[in-house]
Design a protein around this motif. Sequence first.
Motif, mmCIF file in Angstrom:
data_model
loop_
_atom_site.group_PDB
_atom_site.id
_atom_site.type_symbol
_atom_site.label_atom_id
_atom_site.label_comp_id
_atom_site.label_asym_id
_atom_site.label_seq_id
_atom_site.Cartn_x
_atom_site.Cartn_y
_atom_site.Cartn_z
ATOM 1 N N ASN A 164 1.185 -0.869 0.190
ATOM 2 C CA ASN A 164 -0.422 -0.354 0.552
ATOM 3 C C ASN A 164 1.480 1.401 -0.125
ATOM 4 O OD1 ASN A 164 -2.469 1.291 0.168
ATOM 5 N ND2 ASN A 164 -2.631 1.200 2.278
ATOM 6 N N ILE A 165 1.635 1.147 -1.186
ATOM 7 C CA ILE A 165 2.719 2.445 -1.147
ATOM 8 C C ILE A 165 1.988 3.662 -2.438
ATOM 9 C CG2 ILE A 165 4.587 1.328 0.309
ATOM 10 C CD1 ILE A 165 6.047 0.967 -2.378
ATOM 11 N N ASP A 166 3.129 4.073 -3.228
ATOM 12 C CA ASP A 166 2.428 4.981 -3.852
ATOM 13 C C ASP A 166 2.878 3.577 -5.005
ATOM 14 O OD1 ASP A 166 2.156 7.750 -3.210
ATOM 15 O OD2 ASP A 166 3.865 8.190 -3.219
ATOM 16 N N THR A 167 2.185 3.447 -6.676
ATOM 17 C CA THR A 167 2.129 2.625 -7.280
ATOM 18 C C THR A 167 1.683 3.079 -8.735
ATOM 19 O OG1 THR A 167 1.910 0.810 -5.384
ATOM 20 C CG2 THR A 167 1.226 0.247 -7.677
ATOM 21 N N VAL A 168 3.049 2.599 -9.667
ATOM 22 C CA VAL A 168 2.543 2.703 -10.608
ATOM 23 C C VAL A 168 2.137 1.573 -11.360
ATOM 24 C CG1 VAL A 168 3.339 3.526 -13.439
ATOM 25 C CG2 VAL A 168 4.102 4.511 -10.937
ATOM 26 N N VAL A 208 13.926 3.557 -6.423
ATOM 27 C CA VAL A 208 14.136 3.315 -4.934
ATOM 28 C C VAL A 208 14.420 4.724 -5.440
ATOM 29 C CG1 VAL A 208 15.329 2.467 -3.449
ATOM 30 C CG2 VAL A 208 13.281 1.003 -4.377
ATOM 31 N N VAL A 209 15.074 5.639 -4.951
ATOM 32 C CA VAL A 209 15.871 7.248 -5.259
ATOM 33 C C VAL A 209 15.816 7.585 -3.413
ATOM 34 C CG1 VAL A 209 15.897 9.886 -5.499
ATOM 35 C CG2 VAL A 209 14.900 8.040 -7.313
ATOM 36 N N GLY A 210 17.023 7.729 -2.707
ATOM 37 C CA GLY A 210 17.047 7.922 -1.636
ATOM 38 C C GLY A 210 16.132 6.719 -0.617
ATOM 39 N N LYS A 211 15.368 7.725 0.042
ATOM 40 C CA LYS A 211 14.456 6.670 0.753
ATOM 41 C C LYS A 211 12.499 7.056 0.558
ATOM 42 C CE LYS A 211 15.637 8.605 4.963
ATOM 43 N NZ LYS A 211 15.728 9.012 6.360
ATOM 44 N N ARG A 212 12.469 7.287 -0.936
ATOM 45 C CA ARG A 212 11.292 7.561 -2.196
ATOM 46 C C ARG A 212 11.305 6.099 -2.174
ATOM 47 N NH1 ARG A 212 11.288 12.279 -5.669
ATOM 48 N NH2 ARG A 212 9.421 11.369 -6.394
ATOM 49 N N LYS A 213 10.595 5.399 -2.820
ATOM 50 C CA LYS A 213 10.232 4.211 -2.986
ATOM 51 C C LYS A 213 8.786 4.113 -3.723
ATOM 52 C CE LYS A 213 11.064 0.259 -1.071
ATOM 53 N NZ LYS A 213 11.142 -1.291 -0.707
ATOM 54 N N ILE A 214 8.711 4.018 -5.253
ATOM 55 C CA ILE A 214 7.949 3.903 -6.087
ATOM 56 C C ILE A 214 7.230 2.518 -6.346
ATOM 57 C CG2 ILE A 214 6.299 4.801 -7.677
ATOM 58 C CD1 ILE A 214 7.964 7.140 -7.243
ATOM 59 N N GLN A 215 6.725 1.818 -6.223
ATOM 60 C CA GLN A 215 5.984 0.980 -6.528
ATOM 61 C C GLN A 215 5.643 0.439 -8.248
ATOM 62 O OE1 GLN A 215 4.140 -3.455 -4.485
ATOM 63 N NE2 GLN A 215 2.582 -1.579 -4.859
ATOM 64 N N VAL A 216 6.198 -0.708 -8.826
ATOM 65 C CA VAL A 216 6.133 -0.550 -10.016
ATOM 66 C C VAL A 216 4.993 -1.920 -10.710
ATOM 67 C CG1 VAL A 216 6.651 -0.131 -12.903
ATOM 68 C CG2 VAL A 216 7.164 1.132 -10.571
ATOM 69 N N PRO A 318 8.167 13.936 -3.041
ATOM 70 C CA PRO A 318 8.966 13.531 -2.085
ATOM 71 C C PRO A 318 8.399 12.997 -0.857
ATOM 72 C CG PRO A 318 10.094 14.681 -2.770
ATOM 73 C CD PRO A 318 8.952 14.561 -3.067
ATOM 74 N N LYS A 319 7.944 12.608 0.206
ATOM 75 C CA LYS A 319 7.221 12.773 1.712
ATOM 76 C C LYS A 319 7.520 12.945 2.987
ATOM 77 C CE LYS A 319 3.809 8.956 -0.242
ATOM 78 N NZ LYS A 319 3.261 7.695 0.427
ATOM 79 N N SER A 320 7.062 13.460 3.632
ATOM 80 C CA SER A 320 7.879 13.907 4.919
ATOM 81 C C SER A 320 9.167 12.236 5.663
ATOM 82 C CB SER A 320 7.487 14.453 6.030
ATOM 83 O OG SER A 320 6.532 12.903 6.796
ATOM 84 N N ASP A 321 9.932 12.459 5.789
ATOM 85 C CA ASP A 321 10.608 11.259 6.338
ATOM 86 C C ASP A 321 9.751 10.035 7.117
ATOM 87 O OD1 ASP A 321 13.044 12.149 4.951
ATOM 88 O OD2 ASP A 321 14.059 12.662 6.414
#
Length: 327
Positions: A164-168, A208-216, A318-321
């Motif tokens: 349940n995260i940002d998803t493409v 994955v870019v730093g702490k960011r993670k986008i599900q594809v 980007p979201k807050s840490d």
Amino acid sequence: MSFAKIRPIENAKTMIDIAFRKGAQRVANAKTPSKDYTKKIRELERIRMQAMANDLMARFEAVMRDFPQLDELTPFYKDLVMCTLEYDSVKQSLGGMRWAKESIERFHREYSFKVTRCEEPKKMQEYRQQFYGRVASIVKQVNRNLLVLEEARKIIMEFPVIKNIDTVAIVGFPNVGKTTLLSKLTGSTPEIAGYAFTTKGLNIGNIVVGKRKIQVIDTPGTLARFNRMNNIERQAYLAMKHGAQLMVYVFDPTEEYPLAKQEELLIMVKEIEKPILTFISKTDIADAEKVSGLVKKHKGAIIDAAELKKKILAHFPPKSDKKAEEE
């Protein structure tokens, strides 16, 4: 969500055999303090019945605990359960587990009380045999329920793990380059074959870019309306409908599928009412005029995977840490 915790479910015969062995083992290892023969037999018979009842009740309880409750699932998994399982049958079978557990518990109390009050060792053994018979009958009565739930478990274990995260969702006909694009975006290396209908399930990777993670999610080609889709196509549709906040529609200008058909599928995808980025694949081998025509028709169409990745990252700021850590 992962369903790996759902353990295999034995049939009635296996359950009964295991429970009998557990009872025998407990008696063999038991150290009864009483030197009185009658009391010793009483203690052993109680131990045997207790071990058998506990083992079976624990197994039925585990089945009920392991199976997901529909109201606890995300919309994606809820719809997936409803369209891939005979849910009423599963629900009824889980009710059978509860009935069996409660019935065994009730008979254990009844026969434990009889043995406790009994003063004749032979009669105690008769009570234990009666208890065995009743318990075995209960388990056999729910054998069909056990088989239904084991079959459902096997299906559930094949469900894709969608977080349940940002998803493409990458969408398009089979063999248009979706899986190759997934690899370029995420670095994942799913098996890629050179013929149509090769994606047997949902391939999933992460940008994955730093702490960011986008599900594809690489979805199999959707070629029909929902009630005509196979289970994998339904998973793809539900992933688009419930899991994705952005979709990437892939055009193949080499026309393994006619562009007119690809345009029709895009219209169907738009019915889901999610933001769509258009990507044109195979530009290195496609006719330049066809590529140019697609770029002109679909303003903003992207032909470079690196540029597409930038667009995706821009769509998900980007979201807050703290929020990123929670996900």
